[in-house]
Design a protein around this motif. Sequence first.
Motif, PDB file in Angstrom:
ATOM      1  N   GLN A 144       0.825  -1.205   0.000  1.00 17.31           N
ATOM      2  CA  GLN A 144       0.000   0.000   0.000  1.00 17.31           C
ATOM      3  C   GLN A 144       0.861   1.259   0.000  1.00 17.31           C
ATOM      4  OE1 GLN A 144      -2.497  -0.822   3.397  1.00 17.31           O
ATOM      5  NE2 GLN A 144      -3.451  -2.559   2.371  1.00 17.31           N
ATOM      6  N   ARG A 145       1.977   1.204   0.734  1.00 20.30           N
ATOM      7  CA  ARG A 145       2.894   2.358   0.731  1.00 20.30           C
ATOM      8  C   ARG A 145       3.689   2.418  -0.566  1.00 20.30           C
ATOM      9  NH1 ARG A 145       4.120   0.335   5.911  1.00 20.30           N
ATOM     10  NH2 ARG A 145       6.082  -0.495   5.073  1.00 20.30           N
ATOM     11  N   ARG A 146       4.201   1.252  -0.999  1.00 22.54           N
ATOM     12  CA  ARG A 146       5.112   1.213  -2.148  1.00 22.54           C
ATOM     13  C   ARG A 146       4.393   1.477  -3.463  1.00 22.54           C
ATOM     14  NH1 ARG A 146       7.658   1.311  -6.030  1.00 22.54           N
ATOM     15  NH2 ARG A 146       9.491   0.133  -6.694  1.00 22.54           N
ATOM     16  N   TYR A 147       3.222   0.880  -3.640  1.00 22.56           N
ATOM     17  CA  TYR A 147       2.501   1.005  -4.906  1.00 22.56           C
ATOM     18  C   TYR A 147       1.201   1.802  -4.775  1.00 22.56           C
ATOM     19  CZ  TYR A 147       5.679  -2.692  -6.418  1.00 22.56           C
ATOM     20  OH  TYR A 147       6.804  -3.413  -6.718  1.00 22.56           O
ATOM     21  N   GLY A 148       0.495   1.601  -3.659  1.00 23.33           N
ATOM     22  CA  GLY A 148      -0.817   2.224  -3.507  1.00 23.33           C
ATOM     23  C   GLY A 148      -0.789   3.733  -3.568  1.00 23.33           C
ATOM     24  N   ARG A 149       0.179   4.339  -2.905  1.00 21.35           N
ATOM     25  CA  ARG A 149       0.269   5.804  -2.909  1.00 21.35           C
ATOM     26  C   ARG A 149       0.404   6.340  -4.327  1.00 21.35           C
ATOM     27  NH1 ARG A 149       4.574   6.937   2.045  1.00 21.35           N
ATOM     28  NH2 ARG A 149       3.207   6.312   3.763  1.00 21.35           N
ATOM     29  N   ARG A 150       1.285   5.690  -5.080  1.00 17.61           N
ATOM     30  CA  ARG A 150       1.521   6.141  -6.455  1.00 17.61           C
ATOM     31  C   ARG A 150       0.282   5.932  -7.322  1.00 17.61           C
ATOM     32  NH1 ARG A 150       5.802   3.416 -10.654  1.00 17.61           N
ATOM     33  NH2 ARG A 150       5.349   4.749 -12.431  1.00 17.61           N
ATOM     34  N   ILE A 151      -0.375   4.785  -7.152  1.00 17.60           N
ATOM     35  CA  ILE A 151      -1.560   4.484  -7.953  1.00 17.60           C
ATOM     36  C   ILE A 151      -2.649   5.515  -7.690  1.00 17.60           C
ATOM     37  CG2 ILE A 151      -3.446   2.825  -8.284  1.00 17.60           C
ATOM     38  CD1 ILE A 151      -1.349   0.588  -7.771  1.00 17.60           C
ATOM     39  N   ILE A 152      -2.898   5.803  -6.416  1.00 17.00           N
ATOM     40  CA  ILE A 152      -3.949   6.763  -6.069  1.00 17.00           C
ATOM     41  C   ILE A 152      -3.595   8.153  -6.583  1.00 17.00           C
ATOM     42  CG2 ILE A 152      -4.991   8.009  -4.131  1.00 17.00           C
ATOM     43  CD1 ILE A 152      -5.097   5.368  -2.625  1.00 17.00           C
ATOM     44  N   LYS A 153      -2.350   8.535  -6.408  1.00 13.00           N
ATOM     45  CA  LYS A 153      -1.936   9.868  -6.845  1.00 13.00           C
ATOM     46  C   LYS A 153      -2.095  10.042  -8.347  1.00 13.00           C
ATOM     47  CE  LYS A 153       1.947  13.091  -6.576  1.00 13.00           C
ATOM     48  NZ  LYS A 153       3.345  13.286  -6.094  1.00 13.00           N
ATOM     49  N   LYS A 154      -1.814   8.966  -9.096  1.00 10.11           N
ATOM     50  CA  LYS A 154      -1.815   9.084 -10.552  1.00 10.11           C
ATOM     51  C   LYS A 154      -3.156   8.752 -11.188  1.00 10.11           C
ATOM     52  CE  LYS A 154       1.236   8.043 -14.447  1.00 10.11           C
ATOM     53  NZ  LYS A 154       2.485   7.378 -14.855  1.00 10.11           N
TER      54      LYS A 154
END
Length: 289
Positions: A144-154
């Motif tokens: 969630q930290r490694r991929y989730g943040r980026r996915i949500i942001k983009k």
Amino acid sequence: MIGFSDSHPWLEQISRQETLINGCSKIQPAEIEELKLSSLDHILVDQKHKFLYCYVPKVACTNWKRVMMVLTGSSNVTNLLEIPSNEAHSENSTLRLSQFPFKEATEYLKTYTTFMMVRHPMERLLSAFRNKFEGNLTSSKYFQRRYGRRIIKKYRLLGSKNYRKQEQSRRPLGSDVTLNEFVQYLINEGLKSNEHWTSIYDLCHPCKINYTFIGKYEHLTEDTESILSIIKAPPVKFPMTNSAHTKSKVREYFQMLPLKYMHSLYTLYRNDFLLFDYNLESVLGYDFG
């Protein structure tokens, strides 16, 4: 052909091999990458039983890694579940084929019994999504930290109510990725960012490696018994997990996606569908073909 146990439906195994061979013939030669030592990183080695296992995340690989630890003598437990999952997944739990000189590695590929276990691409993908983005385990938090943040942001509209609500509550970004957002990420950025959603084709190289035995997740019990019998393994009680929770939800989750996303996912996992005789009927009620 290596002798199969009398209880195994060997005609089914022959059918799987024929499907694989026919599928490989339909893949453009340029798509089939040359085998390099680094590409053998997912193949675990049991020299004692002359056995190679290509592990695929979300296809019973934790339990199969536990089996490999027992077969190779790095663990002597009788109950495989006594081996912690983080220990089974550690880098030094079992030797990888990529750790051997290339000449020795290719010799093992020619002479050892080779095995991989496959699963319906959408069922495997959903299992990864639910485990990594809907779960509360330590590994889930990492994803969630490694991929989730980026996915949500983009891939989430910054002005949406959900995003503002998340900012206001100061929840860790990435803890509520939706399947829609995750699929957009895969479509736009590809499958190779993490082994949990990389295609089996790219992990195990089935068009370059001649696998002795192809197991299927939906026949996990009988296929596991068969391959362990083939290599004359000591008695090992393989822990059986209930996959029905994911299988029963595949249609529920994926039918919420736009059809164009399903077309794109099918294209991304085309080789896995083609090589292992899967289709989208169980997901959509029909197949793209």
